[in-house]
Enzyme design. Sequence first.
Site, short mmCIF file in Angstrom:
data_model
loop_
_atom_site.label_atom_id
_atom_site.label_comp_id
_atom_site.label_asym_id
_atom_site.label_seq_id
_atom_site.Cartn_x
_atom_site.Cartn_y
_atom_site.Cartn_z
NE ARG A 90 16.62 11.97 16.37
CZ ARG A 90 16.50 13.30 16.20
NH1 ARG A 90 16.09 14.05 17.18
NH2 ARG A 90 16.79 13.85 15.04
CE1 TYR A 132 17.68 12.67 -0.26
CE2 TYR A 132 18.77 14.81 -0.27
CZ TYR A 132 17.69 14.01 0.07
OH TYR A 132 16.62 14.56 0.73
N PRO A 133 23.90 12.98 -0.89
CG PRO A 133 25.87 13.41 -2.11
CD PRO A 133 24.55 12.67 -2.19
CG MET A 134 22.31 17.80 2.21
SD MET A 134 20.60 18.31 2.60
CE MET A 134 20.71 20.09 2.42
CE LYS A 164 21.01 23.08 5.79
NZ LYS A 164 20.64 23.23 7.21
CG HIS A 223 14.38 20.79 7.80
ND1 HIS A 223 14.57 20.31 6.53
CD2 HIS A 223 14.85 19.82 8.63
CE1 HIS A 223 15.12 19.11 6.60
NE2 HIS A 223 15.32 18.79 7.86
CD GLN A 234 14.88 12.52 10.37
OE1 GLN A 234 14.02 11.68 10.48
NE2 GLN A 234 14.99 13.52 11.23
CB SER A 252 15.23 22.44 0.82
OG SER A 252 15.45 21.52 1.87
C1 VOV Z 1 11.70 12.45 8.04
C2 VOV Z 1 11.73 13.70 8.10
C3 VOV Z 1 12.69 14.68 8.69
C4 VOV Z 1 12.62 15.24 9.96
C5 VOV Z 1 11.60 14.97 11.03
C6 VOV Z 1 13.73 16.15 10.08
C7 VOV Z 1 13.97 16.96 11.21
C8 VOV Z 1 15.17 17.67 11.36
C9 VOV Z 1 15.50 18.43 12.56
C10 VOV Z 1 14.58 18.64 13.75
C11 VOV Z 1 16.77 18.92 12.37
C12 VOV Z 1 17.56 19.84 13.34
C13 VOV Z 1 18.03 19.16 14.56
C14 VOV Z 1 18.81 17.91 14.24
O1 VOV Z 1 18.21 16.84 14.45
O2 VOV Z 1 19.95 17.98 13.78
C15 VOV Z 1 17.23 18.44 11.10
C16 VOV Z 1 18.51 18.65 10.60
C17 VOV Z 1 18.86 18.39 9.29
N1 VOV Z 1 18.07 17.83 8.30
FE1 VOV Z 1 16.21 17.11 8.57
N2 VOV Z 1 14.47 16.13 8.89
C18 VOV Z 1 13.85 15.26 8.02
C19 VOV Z 1 14.22 14.95 6.72
C20 VOV Z 1 15.29 15.58 6.08
C21 VOV Z 1 15.56 15.54 4.67
C22 VOV Z 1 14.72 14.83 3.64
C23 VOV Z 1 16.70 16.25 4.44
C24 VOV Z 1 17.31 16.56 3.09
C25 VOV Z 1 16.90 17.98 2.66
C26 VOV Z 1 16.18 18.04 1.36
O3 VOV Z 1 15.65 19.13 1.06
O4 VOV Z 1 16.11 17.07 0.61
C27 VOV Z 1 17.18 16.73 5.70
C28 VOV Z 1 18.37 17.41 5.89
C29 VOV Z 1 18.79 17.82 7.13
C30 VOV Z 1 20.10 18.35 7.39
C31 VOV Z 1 21.20 18.50 6.35
C32 VOV Z 1 20.16 18.69 8.72
C33 VOV Z 1 21.37 19.33 9.45
C34 VOV Z 1 21.29 20.78 9.16
C35 VOV Z 1 22.25 21.65 9.89
O5 VOV Z 1 22.47 22.79 9.38
O6 VOV Z 1 22.79 21.27 10.92
N3 VOV Z 1 16.29 16.33 6.68
N4 VOV Z 1 16.23 17.71 10.49
#
Ligand code: VOV
Length: 248
Positions: free
Chosen positions: A130, A144-146, A148, A171, A184, A222
């Site tokens: 990964r 897209y960028p984001m 917190k 999430h 993602q 989010s």
């Molecule tokens: C396809 C779907 C999907 C899946 C399964 C998923 C899962 C996960 C897991 C398990 C984790 C935590 C462990 C890691 O792996 O880092 C994350 C982490 C993260 N995510 Fe996520 N996310 C997805 C999808 C997904 C989307 C669509 C978004 C945009 C949010 C939105 O509202 O538009 C997002 C954002 C993030 C971010 C910015 C982080 C880092 C946050 C931080 O504070 O560090 N993410 N995400």
Amino acid sequence: MSEAAQTLEGWYALHDFRSIDWTAWRLADAKDRNTALDELQSFLKEWQAVEEAGNGSTAFYSIVGQKADFVFMHLRETLEELNAIETAFNKTTFAQYTIPAHSYVSIVELSNYMAPPGTDPMQNPDIIARLKPVLPKWDHICFYPMNKRREGNDNWYMLSMDERKTMMRSHGMIGRGYAGKVKQIITGSVGFDNWEWGVTLFANDALQFKKLVYEMRFDEVSARFGEFGEFYVGNILTEEKLGQLLSL
Ligand code: VOV
């Protein structure tokens, strides 16, 4: 002080968005256009070879709407390699017919919110895969960028580790509902670019981007903390699609 999440980093990422200068492309003679296309195709082959050798990955998509015409998303071991790729591209004949539209610099990132305690993530082949992913060649891309939020009572960075873990679990659960439909790649960009993360999504059905992003809007992490930049959405550029895009 709140405990910082531990992050694991993989390949560096460059999202390089370009527009086509259609006036210049139309005015170019057929010979120049052929040279430009040949050069572009040889770059694509070179990047494919890097991917096959396991040293990086590249995705190439057209962009819908006026923000750009296409994007190269490159993953490489170092920032120097990313720099070399963009410079080499800028020197091509084809680049003369393009206009930089946008770029984003970041690094593939995983955080330890979901990691089982007492395990070494770097011994886990799934984690390594990964961090250094082969970008899927699915039909559509969404970037897209984001950030917190850090405002008043909605300051992500003041929450306890446990509070953040609980929210990230929720999430992750939503995300898991899209397994096989949306892939993602989260890239961290603190210190590299204007936002904290880049979100790159791949899907064969573009509608799943809307479904996923909308569903996440209701999820606390989010809903309360998400701040988003501009969205870019597009379609895969196969050799055939590229030919169609550039034919006059
Ligand atoms: C396809 C779907 C999907 C899946 C399964 C998923 C899962 C996960 C897991 C398990 C984790 C935590 C462990 C890691 O792996 O880092 C994350 C982490 C993260 N995510 Fe996520 N996310 C997805 C999808 C997904 C989307 C669509 C978004 C945009 C949010 C939105 O509202 O538009 C997002 C954002 C993030 C971010 C910015 C982080 C880092 C946050 C931080 O504070 O560090 N993410 N995400």
